[in-house]
Design a protein around this motif. Structure first.
Motif, PDB file in Angstrom:
ATOM      1  N   UNK A  63      24.492  28.975 -40.588  1.00  0.00           N
ATOM      2  CA  UNK A  63      24.929  28.026 -41.615  1.00  0.00           C
ATOM      3  C   UNK A  63      26.093  27.197 -41.085  1.00  0.00           C
ATOM      4  N   UNK A  64      26.420  26.147 -41.809  1.00  0.00           N
ATOM      5  CA  UNK A  64      27.642  25.395 -41.580  1.00  0.00           C
ATOM      6  C   UNK A  64      28.582  25.611 -42.745  1.00  0.00           C
ATOM      7  N   UNK A  65      29.857  25.358 -42.536  1.00  0.00           N
ATOM      8  CA  UNK A  65      30.858  25.501 -43.590  1.00  0.00           C
ATOM      9  C   UNK A  65      31.726  24.250 -43.623  1.00  0.00           C
ATOM     10  N   UNK A  66      31.987  23.753 -44.822  1.00  0.00           N
ATOM     11  CA  UNK A  66      32.865  22.595 -45.010  1.00  0.00           C
ATOM     12  C   UNK A  66      33.895  22.920 -46.072  1.00  0.00           C
ATOM     13  N   UNK A  67      35.166  22.656 -45.767  1.00  0.00           N
ATOM     14  CA  UNK A  67      36.250  22.757 -46.733  1.00  0.00           C
ATOM     15  C   UNK A  67      36.529  21.355 -47.271  1.00  0.00           C
ATOM     16  N   UNK A  68      36.742  21.256 -48.575  1.00  0.00           N
ATOM     17  CA  UNK A  68      36.893  19.932 -49.184  1.00  0.00           C
ATOM     18  C   UNK A  68      38.224  19.785 -49.916  1.00  0.00           C
ATOM     19  N   UNK A  69      38.628  18.539 -50.068  1.00  0.00           N
ATOM     20  CA  UNK A  69      39.751  18.210 -50.920  1.00  0.00           C
ATOM     21  C   UNK A  69      39.457  16.856 -51.554  1.00  0.00           C
ATOM     22  N   UNK A  70      40.173  16.545 -52.608  1.00  0.00           N
ATOM     23  CA  UNK A  70      39.949  15.297 -53.333  1.00  0.00           C
ATOM     24  C   UNK A  70      40.907  14.228 -52.842  1.00  0.00           C
ATOM     25  N   UNK A  71      40.387  13.027 -52.638  1.00  0.00           N
ATOM     26  CA  UNK A  71      41.217  11.939 -52.115  1.00  0.00           C
ATOM     27  C   UNK A  71      40.833  10.612 -52.761  1.00  0.00           C
ATOM     28  N   UNK A  72      41.808   9.736 -52.885  1.00  0.00           N
ATOM     29  CA  UNK A  72      41.542   8.373 -53.305  1.00  0.00           C
ATOM     30  C   UNK A  72      41.109   7.546 -52.111  1.00  0.00           C
ATOM     31  N   UNK A  73      40.699   6.312 -52.361  1.00  0.00           N
ATOM     32  CA  UNK A  73      40.274   5.408 -51.298  1.00  0.00           C
ATOM     33  C   UNK A  73      40.967   4.074 -51.476  1.00  0.00           C
ATOM     34  N   UNK A  74      41.431   3.466 -50.390  1.00  0.00           N
ATOM     35  CA  UNK A  74      42.015   2.125 -50.477  1.00  0.00           C
ATOM     36  C   UNK A  74      40.982   1.167 -51.045  1.00  0.00           C
ATOM     37  N   UNK A  75      41.436   0.316 -51.958  1.00  0.00           N
ATOM     38  CA  UNK A  75      40.613  -0.735 -52.569  1.00  0.00           C
ATOM     39  C   UNK A  75      39.567  -0.209 -53.532  1.00  0.00           C
ATOM     40  N   UNK A 107      28.953  12.267 -42.254  1.00  0.00           N
ATOM     41  CA  UNK A 107      28.064  13.094 -43.068  1.00  0.00           C
ATOM     42  C   UNK A 107      28.790  14.275 -43.714  1.00  0.00           C
ATOM     43  N   UNK A 108      29.862  14.768 -43.088  1.00  0.00           N
ATOM     44  CA  UNK A 108      30.611  15.870 -43.702  1.00  0.00           C
ATOM     45  C   UNK A 108      31.257  15.405 -45.008  1.00  0.00           C
ATOM     46  N   UNK A 109      31.758  14.178 -45.034  1.00  0.00           N
ATOM     47  CA  UNK A 109      32.321  13.637 -46.273  1.00  0.00           C
ATOM     48  C   UNK A 109      31.226  13.414 -47.316  1.00  0.00           C
ATOM     49  N   UNK A 110      30.071  12.963 -46.863  1.00  0.00           N
ATOM     50  CA  UNK A 110      28.965  12.751 -47.804  1.00  0.00           C
ATOM     51  C   UNK A 110      28.514  14.073 -48.419  1.00  0.00           C
ATOM     52  N   UNK A 111      28.473  15.121 -47.613  1.00  0.00           N
ATOM     53  CA  UNK A 111      28.114  16.446 -48.131  1.00  0.00           C
ATOM     54  C   UNK A 111      29.179  16.923 -49.114  1.00  0.00           C
ATOM     55  N   UNK A 112      30.451  16.662 -48.809  1.00  0.00           N
ATOM     56  CA  UNK A 112      31.534  17.067 -49.713  1.00  0.00           C
ATOM     57  C   UNK A 112      31.389  16.395 -51.064  1.00  0.00           C
ATOM     58  N   UNK A 113      31.061  15.102 -51.059  1.00  0.00           N
ATOM     59  CA  UNK A 113      30.887  14.394 -52.319  1.00  0.00           C
ATOM     60  C   UNK A 113      29.703  14.903 -53.109  1.00  0.00           C
ATOM     61  N   UNK A 114      28.605  15.185 -52.418  1.00  0.00           N
ATOM     62  CA  UNK A 114      27.427  15.739 -53.093  1.00  0.00           C
ATOM     63  C   UNK A 114      27.743  17.091 -53.715  1.00  0.00           C
ATOM     64  N   UNK A 115      28.433  17.947 -52.962  1.00  0.00           N
ATOM     65  CA  UNK A 115      28.754  19.279 -53.462  1.00  0.00           C
ATOM     66  C   UNK A 115      29.626  19.205 -54.711  1.00  0.00           C
ATOM     67  N   UNK A 116      30.558  18.260 -54.744  1.00  0.00           N
ATOM     68  CA  UNK A 116      31.459  18.161 -55.886  1.00  0.00           C
ATOM     69  C   UNK A 116      30.712  17.814 -57.165  1.00  0.00           C
ATOM     70  N   UNK A 117      29.601  17.082 -57.044  1.00  0.00           N
ATOM     71  CA  UNK A 117      28.798  16.779 -58.229  1.00  0.00           C
ATOM     72  C   UNK A 117      28.259  18.057 -58.868  1.00  0.00           C
ATOM     73  N   UNK A 118      27.949  19.051 -58.036  1.00  0.00           N
ATOM     74  CA  UNK A 118      27.457  20.322 -58.570  1.00  0.00           C
ATOM     75  C   UNK A 118      28.595  21.228 -59.035  1.00  0.00           C
ATOM     76  N   UNK A 119      29.723  21.166 -58.337  1.00  0.00           N
ATOM     77  CA  UNK A 119      30.843  22.044 -58.676  1.00  0.00           C
ATOM     78  C   UNK A 119      31.564  21.590 -59.939  1.00  0.00           C
ATOM     79  N   UNK A 120      31.826  20.290 -60.044  1.00  0.00           N
ATOM     80  CA  UNK A 120      32.631  19.797 -61.151  1.00  0.00           C
ATOM     81  C   UNK A 120      34.097  20.152 -60.959  1.00  0.00           C
ATOM     82  N   UNK A 121      34.959  19.451 -61.687  1.00  0.00           N
ATOM     83  CA  UNK A 121      36.392  19.687 -61.534  1.00  0.00           C
ATOM     84  C   UNK A 121      36.906  20.835 -62.390  1.00  0.00           C
TER      85      UNK A 121
END
Length: 320
Positions: A129-141, A179-193
């Protein structure tokens, strides 16, 4: 191609010393067991709690210790570059989903934390398997926030399409999906805040998962080097730092610009004719010396020593 994400319920509050692999495996329902090619996504907050990175006090009390340099300030918001190289509001220090009066710091080494979790899960399941650690961030603009990868192990964090050709025959030059950031965003949709689901499993991109024992460069590979980014300081901060001209502030402005670019900037800012002495030296009327030095600093140049009687003021490209 089908890519899916699911986040198991029932994970208890993570506490210092908890084994994250045990918590995840216990939460998986029958039929949801890990499979080869899965990517396990876990919030950095869960990792920090397990690693004892919960501290007393609020963000302000710990911000300086977690900051490599300040990027921008707007009212109560401070954007900083952390010791990890990440650019985040308040250095990623969070006081949500934690007892009042306490705050959660980012893991000391997110890539190392990802490697440890990957090793533990492989040892207990035998799965690759692979493992990704995530955090929440804003984006310029962009309004709003999204989750990004701040740690990774055993997974390709960016694909390189440079040199490939699209369906119209156009060669792709700088296309490199993070792609690691894209996976992080997808995962957050399932996790919720607010769902209390710190883990997610992303399935369907096994092509990104590396072989056992091969962890890859980690999410650190996604961090653009200081000075390589076009936005090393906020707009206001860039003006102040250029006027101050401290040597410690040079790096975020990037590598020295070419003389033509500097000359164009000087003309636009000062409205004067710029003389080209050589490839590394330009000159403007001495009466404009102070403003010329400010522009020069922002472009990676510096003044050449001159006397007060000199008619021209010279600036020179800084040697990297």
């Amino acid at each position: 191609m089908t890519v899916a994400a699911f986040a198991p319920d029932g994970v208890p509050e993570v506490r210092a010393g908890d084994d994250l692999a045990t918590l995840l495996l216990a939460a998986l329902a029958p039929g949801d067991e890990l499979a080869d090619g899965d990517v396990v996504v876990v919030t950095s907050k869960a990792v920090s709690k397990a690693e004892g990175r919960v501290v007393d006090g609020d963000r302000a009390e710990h911000l300086a210790a977690e900051t490599a340099r300040v990027v921008a300030r707007r009212g109560p918001t401070t954007i900083v570059r952390t010791r990890h190289g990440l650019t985040l509001a308040a250095a990623g220090i969070d006081n949500s989903n934690v007892a009042q009066g306490r705050a959660v710091l980012l893991p000391l080494d997110p890539d190392r934390s990802a490697r440890r979790l990957r090793e533990a899960l492989h040892a207990r399941t035998g799965r690759t398997i692979g493992v990704i650690l995530t955090d929440t961030a804003g984006r310029a603009w962009r309004e709003g926030q999204t989750d990004i990868a701040i740690g990774a192990a055993g997974v390709l964090v960016a694909e390189d399409f440079g040199g490939r050709v699209d369906g119209y025959g156009n060669e792709l030059a700088v296309t490199a999906p993070a792609v690691a950031d894209e996976i992080a965003g997808l995962a957050e949709l399932a996790q919720g805040k607010l769902g209390g689901r710190p883990f997610a499993i992303v399935r369907g991109r096994g092509d990104l998962v590396l072989a056992p024992g091969v962890d890859g460069p980690g999410a650190a590979a996604l961090v653009r080097g200081d000075g390589a980014d076009l936005f090393g300081f906020g707009a206001r901060e860039a003006v102040v730092r250029a006027v101050r001209g401290a040597a410690a502030d040079r790096a975020p402005f990037g590598r020295p610009a070419e003389p033509e670019e500097v000359a164009e900037a000087l003309t636009a800012a000062l409205g004067v004719e710029v003389a080209h002495i050589d490839d590394d030296t330009l000159a403007v009327p001495a009466t404009w010396a102070r403003l010329a030095d400010v522009v020069a600093f922002a472009f990676g140049w510096e003044p050449v020593g001159a006397s007060a009687e000199d008619a021209d003021h010279q600036i020179h490209r800084v040697t990297p």
